[in-house]
Design a protein around this motif. Structure first.
Motif, PDB file in Angstrom:
ATOM      1  N   THR A 149      44.201  38.948  43.197  1.00 32.49           N
ATOM      2  CA  THR A 149      44.430  37.626  42.622  1.00 32.49           C
ATOM      3  C   THR A 149      43.079  37.047  42.233  1.00 32.49           C
ATOM      4  O   THR A 149      42.142  37.038  43.039  1.00 32.49           O
ATOM      5  CB  THR A 149      45.122  36.684  43.620  1.00 32.49           C
ATOM      6  OG1 THR A 149      46.420  37.197  43.942  1.00 32.49           O
ATOM      7  CG2 THR A 149      45.270  35.289  43.034  1.00 32.49           C
ATOM      8  N   LEU A 202      41.254  33.686  41.209  1.00 31.71           N
ATOM      9  CA  LEU A 202      41.387  32.232  41.201  1.00 31.71           C
ATOM     10  C   LEU A 202      40.187  31.648  40.463  1.00 31.71           C
ATOM     11  O   LEU A 202      39.137  31.374  41.059  1.00 31.71           O
ATOM     12  CB  LEU A 202      41.461  31.696  42.637  1.00 31.71           C
ATOM     13  CG  LEU A 202      42.615  32.237  43.483  1.00 31.71           C
ATOM     14  CD1 LEU A 202      42.562  31.656  44.892  1.00 31.71           C
ATOM     15  CD2 LEU A 202      43.964  31.945  42.830  1.00 31.71           C
ATOM     16  N   ALA A 204      37.539  34.344  44.458  1.00 29.61           N
ATOM     17  CA  ALA A 204      37.651  32.891  44.539  1.00 29.61           C
ATOM     18  C   ALA A 204      36.267  32.264  44.469  1.00 29.61           C
ATOM     19  O   ALA A 204      35.247  32.955  44.516  1.00 29.61           O
ATOM     20  CB  ALA A 204      38.368  32.489  45.829  1.00 29.61           C
ATOM     21  N   VAL A 257      41.239  38.855  46.913  1.00 25.79           N
ATOM     22  CA  VAL A 257      41.182  37.656  46.071  1.00 25.79           C
ATOM     23  C   VAL A 257      39.746  37.446  45.610  1.00 25.79           C
ATOM     24  O   VAL A 257      38.801  37.641  46.384  1.00 25.79           O
ATOM     25  CB  VAL A 257      41.644  36.399  46.849  1.00 25.79           C
ATOM     26  CG1 VAL A 257      41.528  35.148  45.983  1.00 25.79           C
ATOM     27  CG2 VAL A 257      43.071  36.565  47.347  1.00 25.79           C
ATOM     28  N   LEU A 270      44.730  33.204  37.621  1.00 24.17           N
ATOM     29  CA  LEU A 270      45.047  31.782  37.523  1.00 24.17           C
ATOM     30  C   LEU A 270      43.779  31.014  37.154  1.00 24.17           C
ATOM     31  O   LEU A 270      42.818  30.965  37.943  1.00 24.17           O
ATOM     32  CB  LEU A 270      45.604  31.255  38.847  1.00 24.17           C
ATOM     33  CG  LEU A 270      46.923  31.900  39.302  1.00 24.17           C
ATOM     34  CD1 LEU A 270      47.095  31.778  40.802  1.00 24.17           C
ATOM     35  CD2 LEU A 270      48.100  31.258  38.579  1.00 24.17           C
ATOM     36  N   PHE A 314      46.655  33.153  49.467  1.00 25.56           N
ATOM     37  CA  PHE A 314      47.065  34.309  48.656  1.00 25.56           C
ATOM     38  C   PHE A 314      47.002  35.600  49.463  1.00 25.56           C
ATOM     39  O   PHE A 314      47.813  36.505  49.246  1.00 25.56           O
ATOM     40  CB  PHE A 314      46.218  34.389  47.391  1.00 25.56           C
ATOM     41  CG  PHE A 314      46.591  33.361  46.359  1.00 25.56           C
ATOM     42  CD1 PHE A 314      47.583  33.623  45.429  1.00 25.56           C
ATOM     43  CD2 PHE A 314      45.973  32.116  46.338  1.00 25.56           C
ATOM     44  CE1 PHE A 314      47.958  32.674  44.492  1.00 25.56           C
ATOM     45  CE2 PHE A 314      46.337  31.161  45.406  1.00 25.56           C
ATOM     46  CZ  PHE A 314      47.328  31.435  44.480  1.00 25.56           C
ATOM     47  N   THR A 364      38.108  27.249  45.426  1.00 18.77           N
ATOM     48  CA  THR A 364      39.253  28.013  45.927  1.00 18.77           C
ATOM     49  C   THR A 364      38.911  28.843  47.158  1.00 18.77           C
ATOM     50  O   THR A 364      39.809  29.384  47.803  1.00 18.77           O
ATOM     51  CB  THR A 364      39.813  28.937  44.828  1.00 18.77           C
ATOM     52  OG1 THR A 364      38.748  29.690  44.245  1.00 18.77           O
ATOM     53  CG2 THR A 364      40.506  28.112  43.750  1.00 18.77           C
ATOM     54  N   GLY A 370      41.202  23.474  40.652  1.00 18.25           N
ATOM     55  CA  GLY A 370      41.440  23.713  42.061  1.00 18.25           C
ATOM     56  C   GLY A 370      41.018  22.500  42.866  1.00 18.25           C
ATOM     57  O   GLY A 370      39.982  21.881  42.573  1.00 18.25           O
ATOM     58  N   LEU A 423      46.306  24.291  43.586  1.00 20.62           N
ATOM     59  CA  LEU A 423      45.974  24.623  42.207  1.00 20.62           C
ATOM     60  C   LEU A 423      46.784  23.688  41.323  1.00 20.62           C
ATOM     61  O   LEU A 423      47.996  23.552  41.497  1.00 20.62           O
ATOM     62  CB  LEU A 423      46.332  26.073  41.902  1.00 20.62           C
ATOM     63  CG  LEU A 423      45.553  27.142  42.668  1.00 20.62           C
ATOM     64  CD1 LEU A 423      46.102  28.529  42.340  1.00 20.62           C
ATOM     65  CD2 LEU A 423      44.063  27.073  42.360  1.00 20.62           C
ATOM     66  N   SER A 429      42.207  30.687  48.924  1.00 17.14           N
ATOM     67  CA  SER A 429      42.161  32.152  48.897  1.00 17.14           C
ATOM     68  C   SER A 429      42.888  32.743  50.093  1.00 17.14           C
ATOM     69  O   SER A 429      43.566  33.774  49.982  1.00 17.14           O
ATOM     70  CB  SER A 429      40.714  32.637  48.858  1.00 17.14           C
ATOM     71  OG  SER A 429      39.983  32.178  49.981  1.00 17.14           O
TER      72      SER A 429
END
Length: 253
Positions: free
Chosen positions: A153, A155, A188, A186, A103, A178, A160, A107, A120, A175
């Motif tokens: 993930t 970010l 981030a 994650v 993504l 997620f 984030t 943020g 987000l 974070s």
């Protein structure tokens, strides 16, 4: 963290295990409403005032394209949500079953309410007045995603991994949301990111992951992120830690 580390792997989407989101379309609808303040708790009302203040992030489109290239060249299907397609509703419905979720967008952290309305910023949907598609995927909404198949993930957005501290719980960040939703780990940011530098860090990082996947080797996420940071750090214009040190790996390696 222990549960995420020990969790058995779940089957991911075999046709497109990677979902990449970038270059959301942000409305420029005028000045913020005087009735909207940072103290409000209604996400639709509060974030509507930011619509005219969120600039486009052109390098997030490049970043998504690079992520697509590094995975695609190694036989991994990538689904991309770019521009008008990068809506909150699309992210909600299409993130389930992915192995990798990327993504790249704005943020926003919120210290007023335990970051519950941190978010987000994505493309507002056709029914932007509906909180589920108002363009702001909040921490509360992130908790509801189904990311049980997700190994990572990414970010690529500001702040984030930044948020208020909750007594007995640590720092409440995007974070965290997620991880709660099921993502095993994650990547981030701890502060504001530079659009172009972030695109370079993440594309290099994704290349390291894709290389390991192609060779069917265990992915060393920490080493791949470290290598990406070192490469960006070597570029004179990005030598300052501001540009490359913001991204951290949260969760098991």
């Amino acid at each position: 963290m222990l549960n995420l580390r020990q969790r058995a792997g779940n089957a991911s989407n075999s046709e497109a295990p990677v979902l990449s989101v970038g270059d959301p379309s942000y409305p420029r609808s005028g000045e913020p409403s005087s009735e909207s303040t940072n103290e409000g708790i209604d996400s639709g009302t509060r974030y509507a005032s930011l619509g005219g203040q969120l600039p486009r992030l052109p390098f997030t489109a490049w970043e998504s394209s690079w992520v697509n290239d590094v995975f695609g060249k190694r036989g991994f299907g990538v689904e991309r949500l770019i521009g008008e397609q990068a809506t909150e509703a699309n992210v909600r419905t299409q993130s389930a079953g992915r192995r990798y979720l990327h993504l790249a967008c704005h943020g926003l952290a919120d210290h007023a309410h335990g970051n519950l309305f941190g978010s987000l910023a994505l493309t507002p949907g056709a029914a932007a007045s509906v909180p589920a598609d108002d363009g702001f995927l909040t921490l509360a909404e992130i908790y509801e995603l189904d990311l049980r198949s997700c190994e990572l993930t990414i970010l690529s957005a500001c702040n984030t991994n930044y948020g208020p501290q909750q007594r007995g719980e640590g720092v409440w960040t995007l974070s965290r949301g997620f991880l709660v939703a099921g993502s095993r780990r994650v990547v981030a940011s701890n502060w504001v990111v530079d659009d172009q530098a972030a695109a370079s860090v993440i594309s290099y990082f994704a290349s390291g992951i894709a290389n390991a996947e192609e060779k069917q080797q265990p992915v060393d996420y920490a080493q791949s992120l470290n290598a990406a940071k070192k490469w960006v750090r070597q570029q004179e214009k990005w030598s300052s830690p501001y540009y490359w040190a913001t991204f951290v790996l949260v969760g098991p390696n």
